[in-house]
Every structure is written in structure tokens, then in C-alpha cells.
Design a protein around this motif. Sequence first.
Motif, PDB file in Angstrom:
ATOM      1  N   PRO A 276       0.829  -1.217   0.000  1.00 47.96           N
ATOM      2  CA  PRO A 276       0.000   0.000   0.000  1.00 47.96           C
ATOM      3  C   PRO A 276       0.858   1.259   0.000  1.00 47.96           C
ATOM      4  O   PRO A 276       1.980   1.270   0.518  1.00 47.96           O
ATOM      5  CB  PRO A 276      -0.810  -0.114   1.297  1.00 47.96           C
ATOM      6  CG  PRO A 276      -0.744  -1.557   1.672  1.00 47.96           C
ATOM      7  CD  PRO A 276       0.564  -2.063   1.168  1.00 47.96           C
ATOM      8  N   ALA A 277       0.354   2.309  -0.634  1.00 48.53           N
ATOM      9  CA  ALA A 277       1.027   3.606  -0.558  1.00 48.53           C
ATOM     10  C   ALA A 277       0.981   4.100   0.880  1.00 48.53           C
ATOM     11  O   ALA A 277       0.174   3.632   1.698  1.00 48.53           O
ATOM     12  CB  ALA A 277       0.333   4.596  -1.490  1.00 48.53           C
ATOM     13  N   GLN A 278       1.853   5.020   1.202  1.00 48.15           N
ATOM     14  CA  GLN A 278       1.880   5.543   2.565  1.00 48.15           C
ATOM     15  C   GLN A 278       0.507   6.087   2.942  1.00 48.15           C
ATOM     16  O   GLN A 278      -0.045   6.935   2.255  1.00 48.15           O
ATOM     17  CB  GLN A 278       2.936   6.642   2.668  1.00 48.15           C
ATOM     18  CG  GLN A 278       3.139   7.134   4.099  1.00 48.15           C
ATOM     19  CD  GLN A 278       4.307   8.101   4.198  1.00 48.15           C
ATOM     20  OE1 GLN A 278       4.900   8.462   3.186  1.00 48.15           O
ATOM     21  NE2 GLN A 278       4.651   8.513   5.405  1.00 48.15           N
ATOM     22  N   GLY A 279      -0.024   5.535   4.008  1.00 37.39           N
ATOM     23  CA  GLY A 279      -1.348   5.941   4.454  1.00 37.39           C
ATOM     24  C   GLY A 279      -2.476   5.222   3.742  1.00 37.39           C
ATOM     25  O   GLY A 279      -3.650   5.427   4.068  1.00 37.39           O
ATOM     26  N   GLY A 280      -2.127   4.383   2.775  1.00 35.79           N
ATOM     27  CA  GLY A 280      -3.153   3.664   2.032  1.00 35.79           C
ATOM     28  C   GLY A 280      -3.688   2.465   2.799  1.00 35.79           C
ATOM     29  O   GLY A 280      -3.064   1.967   3.747  1.00 35.79           O
TER      30      GLY A 280
END
Length: 442
Positions: A276-280
Amino acid sequence: MSMTRIGRARQAALGLSLAALTVGATGAMHPATAQSKAAPATGPGCSAEYRIEQKLSSGTTWRMCWRYESEAGLVLENVTYQPPGEAAPIRVLTSAKLAQIHVPYDDGSIEYDDLTGAGFGQGLMNMAPGECPGGSIKTVRMPDAGEGQDRNVKGLCTTTRSRGHAYRMQADTGNKVFQAQGKDLLVYAVNQVGWYEYITEWRFQDDGTVNMNVGATGSLAPSDYDAGDGRGWPIGKGAKDYATSHSHNVFWRLDFGLDGSSKDKIEQYDSVVSPPAQGGMAPRNKTTVTRVTKELAGDAKNMRWWRVVSGTGKNKDGHARSYEFVPGATSKYPGRSYTKHDIYFTEYKECEQFASNNLPNCGTRAGKSVDKWVNGQTLTHPVAWVNVGFHHIARDEDQQPMPVHWQGFSVAPRDVTAMNPLTPAELADQNGHVEQGGGGEG
């Protein structure tokens, strides 16, 4: 050839001889004559005797011509698909046939090329009553088997069969359920090679999908009950009668010619999942497309697939028509160079007819197997070769007779029509983004 392939007592019932097999091999040296003496199917003008046309209950019509080759057996040509709402038939395949059944034994004692080395085409079987339920059995005129005349074999079944749900959808409001039961056209023949019998099945679905399968049945060869430990399975009482394990590597040769043009394009799709992307909340998945412009020996990988794209035709949404390869279960056999890859795309050459032990002389295209033909040539008229393997380790249940074990794959329409070709009239306006109530998954 060993007794495994030609020593079967009831083989005599086929009216074959070594001379007959020689006739078949000689015919394959000249592809234009490697067929029965019946008129070839060259397009919509093929005679009624060699035409298959079936309108299914859903409104879809499949049309094609057939002929019979002395090595490859059944060949289907000029296959078209016309679903409801299409004013004209859509060309799917120019030519489709088996390209080899390669059978190597685990003990290294022998291997066979059943199409070009063991008389597959000459072994077409008459179908017994009940083998073509609800359909009709066509007569195949077999080439002269060395007895001064052709043979007539009731060997080609065309019938229809239900396959279960084509779709099901609960309406947004009320209790209405949209559902339909799918229907298929089946075309199949049975060829005997030694103790084995192969059912070559082509299944044409009303949604445009084509399924290609070979089912092996018949008997385990009694001369093979001599396997050493680790190379077979005991099928007699106690630790005895070890049936030798072996592989069936089946190849198909497909010349698509979508929309009636040979200028198809090949595309390869690969998807990669990353964290996941950061914060995703969830992993991400990126799909990339690679244009295959030169001949290719392709290997299946997780989340990889190929499609053949029409060079001329588009659907009503303006999207290029295409067919996607959908692989079936396979056990890839690494023992030969031509079985090491799952799919090949080569530039069309008339003499390239069989994936291994190719009979015609291809001149400057060195080698007698499909892997040798992949040499970087630009694809302007691609031909697809699909390899599906099955490693047969016998079991007690394989006697007697042996249950059918199937191997094959499908090609599925991708953007051939603008919507589901079986869409009910009430939903025909729901093309593209549709405002719907509720939410959730789907």
C-alpha cells in the motif's frame, strides 16, 4: 513404433496397414493435399456437406467449415460468431486444429509424436449410437487406406449442450432476477492411437468463448506394466504391474484472422502487486501492456496473459475487437526444447503445420519444431501455438476402461461486442457508467 502404439488387436478393425500410414505421411509433405479427397472448405462457399451452422436458443449463431487432414485430423476453418444484435457474422478463426500430441515416457524408453508419427489421423473412429446425444453425426471421407478406395467413417459429432448459468444479477429494486442459462455448440471426433483414444472437442459458447480440449481415454497399454520404482504406479494386486508414467503434451495451432484480416496484433499484459502507498489501506496493482511485434516463445506467469487484437475491426463502442487466451491446468514438460514454453507466436508460413516432428520441409526456417521458428521475424500475420501438458501417473481407477482426463484452454472475447452479447432488452441502455443505488462490493 512399438507394440504400445500399433500392436493393439482391434486396430485391424480400422482397416489400416503400414501402407496406410505411409499414405498419410506422404500427404503431409504437401499441405494443400494433406486432407481427404473431398472439396476443401475455403470460406462461406463451402458445400453443405462441409458446413456447420448452429443458431443457439439464446440467438447466437456459430458458422464454420470443416475438413479432415491425414495427420492432424479435424480442421475447422472460417469460424464466425454472430450474437444477437450484430447485423453480420464476426470472423474469429481462419483455421484451427491440433498441432501435435507429444507423449514421452518417464523411464526414457520411448516418446511419440502421435499426429505425425503414430497414425492419429488414420485412426478416426466410427461413433456408436448415443455418442452424439441430441445432435447429428457427419460422415468423414477418409483418404485411400491402401485398399483401392476411400473409407467413410461416421466420425464427426455436432450437437448442443447446456453449460449452466450464463449470468445472474439481482435487480436494484424489487425482487426481479436477471438470469440466463448458457448454451454451447459442441464439435468433436474420436481418434484411436494404439491403446489410447483421444476425444478432440471444440466448444463454442453463446457468449463468444471458444473452449479447446483433448480428452484421453481408452486403455492403459498392457506392455507398459514394467515401470521401475519411482517411474510408475502399481495397478495390479499388491506391489505389481507398475504402469509406466508418461506425459501428454498437446499443441494447438490457431490462425485467427479476426474480422477477416490476417493483420492481427499480439499484446502481452503483466500485473504487479506492490505494498500500500503511505497511508493507504490496500496493496496496489499496476498492469502494463507490451506490444509483441516479433516472434515470441512465451512463458505463463502469475497475472500474465496475452490477447490477439484485430487489425481492422472495432465494436460499437469503437474499441478494437480481440480474443484473450485463458489457460487451463497444465504440467509443463521440460524435457524437449519445444515443450519448455506455454505459447508461441510465429509469422505465418504454410509449411509450418506441426509443433514437433513437422513433416513439410520449411527450407530456410531451420528445424522441425515450433521453437526453432522463433527467430525474431516481425509479426505481420501471427499464428498462435498453445502447449498444454498433463503428467499421467496411472491409478487403479484408470482400468477398465480409462476415465477421460481432459486438458485444454479457452479463448474469450474481449471487446468483440460493446456489451454482454446476451444482455436482456431491459438492460440494453446500461452501457458505460450507470447510476445505481446501494453500494458495497462488485
